[in-house]
Write an enzyme that holds these catalytic residues in place. Structure first.
Site, short mmCIF file in Angstrom:
data_model
loop_
_atom_site.label_atom_id
_atom_site.label_comp_id
_atom_site.label_asym_id
_atom_site.label_seq_id
_atom_site.Cartn_x
_atom_site.Cartn_y
_atom_site.Cartn_z
N SER A 72 1.51 -1.44 0.01
CA SER A 72 0.09 0.11 0.09
C SER A 72 0.86 1.17 -0.38
O SER A 72 1.83 1.36 -0.90
CB SER A 72 -1.45 0.09 1.17
OG SER A 72 -2.15 0.76 0.85
N ASP A 105 -5.83 -3.19 -2.36
CA ASP A 105 -4.83 -3.12 -1.51
C ASP A 105 -4.10 -4.41 -1.06
O ASP A 105 -4.94 -5.19 -0.19
CB ASP A 105 -5.42 -2.29 -0.61
CG ASP A 105 -4.81 -1.17 0.88
OD1 ASP A 105 -3.52 -2.11 1.60
OD2 ASP A 105 -4.85 -0.97 0.64
#
Length: 313
Positions: free
Chosen positions: A43, A156
């Site tokens: 991320s 993510d």
């Protein structure tokens, strides 16, 4: 015969706006004579790691420190399909900063973690376009639209591997320095709702102000449900607070579980509970927290001190 020096890997964890702390971590490591030979990121860790691996950290840091709350609005491209945020402006800004465009051409081995939305498995992105890898790794479900990659929808990386230690080892690291941004966040979003409301009154939280303006003019109060409402004198958690708190819980539990099976040699855990999910304008505070946590880790760890001494010219 001189002993072989260990290969150092840096695993940068997820944490949305708190990820600017990774810049401070890298700066403190550099001061101590420690330069990792590879970097992995999940991320926001993938975003900062890409800046580092492409020799663009100076430009990246200058850009991050200059972001204002209203810049956040512009960069996030708020919309209501596939995710609240599209992020085209963000990726265009990153494209101007990165000196290298392909992972294979970076000065350091680099890999990002994303999650296969259908299979529920982590995906290691180790080749191809650097920005595409970053965009997939930062696609927080429900907040940022997913990315189509090789026939799969990716979201993510923090959903499956918030701190990519195992990926660092797969790249060849003997010593992994891991950065966990979520160690002190459980319950933070619910505890700090009242404080956040005062923060808004002072005009510092542009995100909530901007949402409120759009809400009043166009959406008849729908965004109020995202940001929380006063009901019978009590502040009720909004959808954004609930989502952020839920992500914190999930990532904390996954991180604990994965570290139990594969602990890093050095763990750095900056204290960032006061920085909200999308408060990217607070780079100064986050960078300082990362720097201070790393200085402490260096002072407390004989291993990291020894590695730094061996790497000094």
């Amino acid at each position: 015969m001189q002993a072989k020096q260990p290969v150092i890997g840096l695993a940068l964890g997820s944490g949305a706006a708190r990820g600017w702390a990774h810049i401070g971590v890298i700066r403190a490591l550099e001061e101590a004579g420690i330069r990792p030979q590879m970097v992995t990121g999940s991320s926001i860790g993938a975003m900062v790691g890409a800046g580092y691996a492409s020799d663009s950290l100076d430009e990246f840091e200058e850009w991050a420190r200059g972001i204002t709350s209203w810049d956040v609005m512009r960069l996030l491209d708020v919309r209501f399909s596939g995710g609240l945020i599209e992020g085209d402006s963000l990726m265009q800004s990153l494209a101007k900063l990165m000196r290298s465009k392909d992972i294979e051409n970076l000065s350091l081995p680099f890999a990002a973690v994303a999650t296969d939305l259908e299979a529920g498995r982590e995906v290691w992105l180790r080749e191809g376009n650097l920005l595409d890898a970053v965009r997939a790794s930062i696609a927080v479900p429900g907040l940022m639209s997913p990315v189509r990659h090789n026939g799969r929808w990716l979201v993510d990386g923090g959903l499956t591997d918030p701190v990519p230690i195992s990926l660092c080892r797969a790249l060849g690291a003997d010593v992994v320095i891991a950065v966990n941004l979520n160690s002190d966040l459980i319950g933070r979003h619910l505890r700090s709702i009242e404080g956040a409301a005062r923060h808004d009154t002072d005009g510092e939280n542009g995100l909530r102000q901007w949402f409120g303006s759009v809400d009043e003019r166009l959406l008849n109060g729908r965004i109020g449900k995202w940001l929380g409402e006063h009901v019978t004198g009590e502040e009720v958690p909004g959808m954004l607070d609930v989502m952020a708190g839920s992500l914190d819980i999930m990532q904390d539990r996954i991180t604990r579980s994965r570290m139990a099976g594969d602990p890093p040699e050095v763990l750095i855990s900056p204290k960032l509970s006061r920085v909200g999910l999308l408060e990217f304008e607070r780079a100064e505070e986050s960078i300082r927290a990362g720097y201070e946590a790393t200085r402490k880790a260096i002072a407390d760890s004989e291993l990291i001190t020894e590695v730094g001494d061996k790497n000094r010219p």
